[in-house]
Design a protein around this motif. Structure first.
Motif, PDB file in Angstrom:
ATOM      1  N   VAL A 197     -15.141   6.609  -2.094  1.00  0.00           N
ATOM      2  CA  VAL A 197     -14.769   7.352  -0.888  1.00  0.00           C
ATOM      3  C   VAL A 197     -13.270   7.285  -0.653  1.00  0.00           C
ATOM      4  O   VAL A 197     -12.617   8.306  -0.387  1.00  0.00           O
ATOM      5  N   LEU A 201     -13.485  10.863  -3.194  1.00  0.00           N
ATOM      6  CA  LEU A 201     -14.842  11.385  -3.366  1.00  0.00           C
ATOM      7  C   LEU A 201     -15.030  12.763  -2.749  1.00  0.00           C
ATOM      8  O   LEU A 201     -15.699  13.630  -3.326  1.00  0.00           O
ATOM      9  N   TRP A 202     -14.432  12.996  -1.577  1.00  0.00           N
ATOM     10  CA  TRP A 202     -14.638  14.262  -0.876  1.00  0.00           C
ATOM     11  C   TRP A 202     -13.632  15.330  -1.290  1.00  0.00           C
ATOM     12  O   TRP A 202     -13.617  16.425  -0.703  1.00  0.00           O
ATOM     13  N   ILE A 224     -21.093  13.141  -8.103  1.00  0.00           N
ATOM     14  CA  ILE A 224     -20.283  13.134  -6.886  1.00  0.00           C
ATOM     15  C   ILE A 224     -21.142  13.523  -5.688  1.00  0.00           C
ATOM     16  O   ILE A 224     -21.060  12.910  -4.620  1.00  0.00           O
ATOM     17  N   ALA A 225     -21.991  14.533  -5.860  1.00  0.00           N
ATOM     18  CA  ALA A 225     -22.892  14.946  -4.782  1.00  0.00           C
ATOM     19  C   ALA A 225     -23.844  13.813  -4.407  1.00  0.00           C
ATOM     20  O   ALA A 225     -24.129  13.583  -3.224  1.00  0.00           O
ATOM     21  N   ARG A 228     -21.961  11.261  -2.382  1.00  0.00           N
ATOM     22  CA  ARG A 228     -21.709  11.753  -1.028  1.00  0.00           C
ATOM     23  C   ARG A 228     -22.942  11.587  -0.150  1.00  0.00           C
ATOM     24  O   ARG A 228     -22.844  11.137   0.997  1.00  0.00           O
ATOM     25  N   LEU A 232     -23.181   9.042   3.190  1.00  0.00           N
ATOM     26  CA  LEU A 232     -23.541   9.603   4.493  1.00  0.00           C
ATOM     27  C   LEU A 232     -24.724   8.843   5.083  1.00  0.00           C
ATOM     28  O   LEU A 232     -24.755   8.527   6.278  1.00  0.00           O
ATOM     29  N   ASN A 237     -19.586   8.520   7.642  1.00  0.00           N
ATOM     30  CA  ASN A 237     -19.649   9.954   7.936  1.00  0.00           C
ATOM     31  C   ASN A 237     -18.470  10.468   8.751  1.00  0.00           C
ATOM     32  O   ASN A 237     -18.559  11.518   9.382  1.00  0.00           O
ATOM     33  N   GLY A 241     -14.131  15.423   4.971  1.00  0.00           N
ATOM     34  CA  GLY A 241     -15.173  15.698   3.984  1.00  0.00           C
ATOM     35  C   GLY A 241     -16.573  15.691   4.572  1.00  0.00           C
ATOM     36  O   GLY A 241     -17.315  16.675   4.442  1.00  0.00           O
ATOM     37  N   PRO A 242     -16.993  14.602   5.219  1.00  0.00           N
ATOM     38  CA  PRO A 242     -18.311  14.594   5.847  1.00  0.00           C
ATOM     39  C   PRO A 242     -18.478  15.690   6.894  1.00  0.00           C
ATOM     40  O   PRO A 242     -19.561  16.270   7.019  1.00  0.00           O
ATOM     41  N   ALA A 245     -19.277  18.878   5.091  1.00  0.00           N
ATOM     42  CA  ALA A 245     -20.657  18.898   4.602  1.00  0.00           C
ATOM     43  C   ALA A 245     -21.640  19.121   5.747  1.00  0.00           C
ATOM     44  O   ALA A 245     -22.606  19.884   5.621  1.00  0.00           O
TER      45      ALA A 245
END
Length: 319
Positions: A197, A201-202, A224-225, A228, A232, A237, A241-242, A245
């Motif tokens: 992270v 990561l994002w 990577i998905a 993630r 989360l 979160n 990035g979070p 998503a």
């Protein structure tokens, strides 16, 4: 036929052309051709290779701009792929510092690999005497990631690394983070996930080039998905990035089922940041964003069925 090889002598870059007879190389691999050139024409040509069995990853190079494992690339296949080309350009892997000719510096990538602590830290229930056992289903969750041979092909193709190395690690690093974090024997998945992270990561741009070029069929994008989703669930979160998503999920399930570009920018960046950065204005000018969408849009046909499928998938995952 010609092989145009990009070379570097430590001070300057240049290209050098070598001519070989096609009949002499048709039965060879690309590594075989490089060895032939080194042995018969130019002993100063530098490249790396070891196992010749596509398991060590040492001989990654680019052919006509795309990454390959030289020992696993048959010339007959390259002839077919490039339409019986009479010339090939051979280059070092992209997104690595070149040391000499086709030899690149792996130390920065290895340092990134160290950051995610790829070694297994076993649960307390395991012991030296009993070992660390898994059932077949648990093993199957990580078997593909264990196939990674650290060849660098995914990193060479990665558009994010090409744009900016500063806030992102090589795709294979995230694959090894996912492999360790998703291992049923791991004491704490976050030992590997948290460093992922904090190291980009994002920031994946979803170009899928890592998946397209991996010689072992591994998709770092999928890994990577997976990471993630894991972080989360573990409560990590916060951040752009979070938020990005979550906005996708909100549009898909809770709203109309259609991605709302204007709400995406506002939810991700925040109203003040989006306006200050000019993101919303830029998208509106480009026709990518309708300001009226801030009030929502028409619900897509079959949205209720879509929501049911997503909820069913979530329930199955929990089970």
């Amino acid at each position: 036929m010609k092989f145009i090889i990009d070379r570097f002598d430590g001070k300057k870059s240049y290209e050098q052309t070598y001519t070989v007879e096609k009949k002499d190389i048709e039965a060879l691999t690309l590594l075989g051709v490089l060895l032939l050139i080194k042995q018969k024409q130019d002993v100063t040509l530098n490249f790396t290779a070891s196992c010749r069995c596509a398991i060590c990853g040492a001989c990654g190079v680019r052919v006509n701009g795309h990454a390959y494992i030289a020992c696993d690339s048959k010339m007959t296949e390259l002839f077919e792929e490039y339409g019986e080309a009479d010339a090939f350009r051979i280059s070092p892997l992209a997104n690595f510092k070149v040391i000499s000719d086709l030899v690149v510096d792996w130390e920065p990538a290895m340092e990134n690999l160290r950051k995610i602590k790829p070694a297994l830290v076993a649960k307390a229930e395991f012991s030296e005497k009993e070992g660390c056992r898994q059932n077949q289903e648990e093993f199957d969750r990580i078997i593909k990631q264990w196939d990674c041979i650290l060849c660098g092909c995914c990193a060479s193709e990665c558009n994010k690394l090409t744009a900016d190395h500063a806030d992102y690690m090589e795709p294979f690093v995230f694959t090894h983070a996912w492999r360790a974090a998703n291992d049923s024997r791991s004491k704490d998945p976050m030992i590997h996930a948290k460093p992922a992270v904090t190291n980009g990561l994002w920031n994946c741009v979803h170009c899928q080039e890592c998946a397209n070029r991996c010689p072992k069929g591994i998709s770092s994008a999928d890994d990577i998905a997976g990471l993630r989703a894991m972080v989360l669930k573990k409560g990590l979160n916060s951040g752009v990035g979070p938020a990005h998503a979550k906005s996708f999920y909100t549009d898909l399930v809770e709203d109309s089922g259609r991605l709302n570009e204007i709400r995406l920018a506002l939810r991700t960046e925040g109203v003040s940041t989006a306006l200050r950065a000019g993101t919303a204005i830029t998208l509106m000018r480009a026709g990518k964003m309708n300001p009226l969408e801030v009030f929502g849009g028409h619900t897509i046909e079959g949205h209720k069925d879509l929501v049911k499928m997503i909820e069913a998938a979530k329930a199955a995952t929990k089970e």
